[in-house]
Write an enzyme that holds these catalytic residues in place. Structure first.
Site, PDB file in Angstrom:
ATOM      1  N   SER A   1       6.974  -1.802  -2.173  1.00  0.00           N
ATOM      2  CA  SER A   1       8.305  -2.146  -2.653  1.00  0.00           C
ATOM      3  C   SER A   1       8.863  -1.027  -3.507  1.00  0.00           C
ATOM      4  O   SER A   1       8.115  -0.293  -4.172  1.00  0.00           O
ATOM      5  CB  SER A   1       8.182  -3.420  -3.496  1.00  0.00           C
TER       6      SER A   1
ATOM      7  N   TYR B   1       3.831  -8.495 -10.696  1.00  0.00           N
ATOM      8  CA  TYR B   1       4.111  -8.275  -9.270  1.00  0.00           C
ATOM      9  C   TYR B   1       4.140  -6.774  -8.968  1.00  0.00           C
ATOM     10  O   TYR B   1       3.475  -6.296  -8.043  1.00  0.00           O
ATOM     11  CB  TYR B   1       5.446  -8.926  -8.879  1.00  0.00           C
TER      12      TYR B   1
ATOM     13  N   LYS C   1       1.533  -4.344  -6.622  1.00  0.00           N
ATOM     14  CA  LYS C   1       1.909  -3.450  -5.516  1.00  0.00           C
ATOM     15  C   LYS C   1       1.376  -2.037  -5.776  1.00  0.00           C
ATOM     16  O   LYS C   1       0.863  -1.371  -4.880  1.00  0.00           O
ATOM     17  CB  LYS C   1       3.428  -3.409  -5.344  1.00  0.00           C
TER      18      LYS C   1
END
Ligand code: NAD
Ligand code: UFG
Length: 337
Positions: free
Chosen positions: A124, A148, A152
């Protein structure tokens, strides 16, 4: 080519399965239905004419992964499965690290045992943190501000180290910008549970009458109209990016990193206006405080993907908003159970 698609019942995964089938590839979906419904499978068949094999399983189940990869002669993996809500990750960090980081480690370990050496990972633009400038190239420094984003980044680092130790593997990290839109048939789209976190699903639900108004988070950013600017990319363009990556470099050993974005930045108010035009509905909104953790501007320099893969996002803002509206108006309550 038989490809294991973890998280293939989800928003991006389901659209990617369709584009894969159209390109002559055979997706095998592995998903625990934590954030998706089984009706997606039927929709994929309705649109593509082919119903993928589906295994209901968790990516932390190594034995089931190995069995599935052997049973279906899997050659490559596209790994979408994971949790993705930034706010929720702050409240539930353990769940996020377990699903996203541990899940990926178990998957790669299973691939190693099954002799599968090619993986595409859903990363992302969040790994760029708050970029010093825009547009963002793949060589920008990375950082994260929430669990989050950390998950990643950790997965990217694990996969990078693993590829160094195993130079015959092909590992592709695709950094998505803001996926929006839906399949142009209106049969597949984004179906968030509860109150949507992301802009476009929220706007769609206002348009269809499920929500009263949109809260615009911040109107004092140093941007053209004071609202946040992002690189919105049509989910079918994003799906095509996976097909092209698999085709061009899925068999080429190395670590390959690509931004998947359009290179255009649109503000929140640009998106609201475009959606009003596409839907013919008025979207009432209120300007409210900034959302903690948001940045002013984020858009991609997508030229590396164009140069190496020949991939470029083709669909316009009009396509994104028209298709979102078609999905939402045909499926006001999302997928049926
Ligand atoms: P999604 O929630 O719609 O799809 C994820 C799918 O994975 C769901 O079907 C869910 O049931 C499944 N899943 C979750 N945990 C699992 C597990 N442990 N085992 C098996 N299946 C599991 O999400 P999406 O928007 O399609 O995103 C796909 C990937 O892309 C995610 O990794 C996400 O972090 C990443 N990503 C998404 C965005 C975005 O804005 N949508 C942006 C950047 C990156
Ligand atoms: N926004 C609003 N109101 C809302 C929702 C969003 O004004 O109700 C604004 C945000 O402040 C931001 C823009 O709309 O300016 C886009 O917000 P989204 O939540 O749709 O997307 P983000 O850019 O915040 O985050 C997305 C993904 C993350 C990912 C990040 C970077 O949701 O998973 O892109 O890739 F990490």
């Amino acid at each position: 080519m038989n490809v294991l698609v973890t998280g293939g019942m989800g928003y991006i995964g389901s659209h990617t399965c369709i584009q894969m089938i159209e390109a002559g590839m055979t997706p095998v979906i592995f998903d625990n239905l934590y954030n998706s419904k089984e009706t997606v499978l039927q929709r994929i068949e309705d649109v593509s004419g082919s119903k993928p094999e589906f295994v209901n399983g968790d990516v932390r189940n190594k034995a089931l992964l190995i069995e599935t990869m052997k049973r279906f002669n899997i050659e490559s993996v596209i790994h979408f499965a994971g949790l993705k809500a930034v706010g929720e990750s702050v409240a539930k960090p353990l769940e996020y690290y377990d699903n996203n980081v541990n899940g990926t480690l178990v998957l790669v370990d299973a691939m190693r045992e099954a002799g599968v050496k090619s993986i595409i990972f859903s990363s992302s633009a969040t790994v760029y943190g708050d970029p010093a400038t825009v547009p963002i190239t793949e060589s920008f420094p990375t950082s994260a501000t929430n669990p989050y984003g950390h998950s990643k980044l950790m997965v990217e680092e694990c996969l990078t180290d693993f590829q160094k130790a195993n130079p015959d593997w092909s590992i592709v990290l695709l950094r998505y910008f803001n996926p929006v839109g839906s399949h142009p048939t209106g049969k597949l789209g984004e179906d968030p549970q509860g109150i949507p976190n992301n802009l476009m699903p929220f706007v769609s639900q206002v348009a269809v009458g499920r929500r009263e108004f949109l809260s615009v988070f911040g109107s004092d950013y140093p941007t053209k109209d004071g609202t946040g600017v992002r690189d919105y990319i049509h989910v079918v363009d994003l799906a095509d990016g996976h097909v092209v990556a698999l085709d061009k470099i899925g068999k080429k050993s190395g670590l390959h990193i690509y931004n998947l974005g359009t290179g255009n930045g649109y503000s929140v108010l640009d998106m609201v206006k475009a959606f009003e035009v596409a839907s013919g509905k008025r979207i009432p909104y209120k300007l409210v405080e900034r959302r903690p953790g948001d940045i002013a501007e984020c858009w991609a320099d997508p030229s590396k993907a164009q140069k190496d893969l020949g991939w470029k996002a083709k669909r316009t803002l009009e396509d994104m908003t028209r298709d979102s509206w078609l999905w939402q108006s045909n499926n006001p309550d999302g997928y049926p159970e």
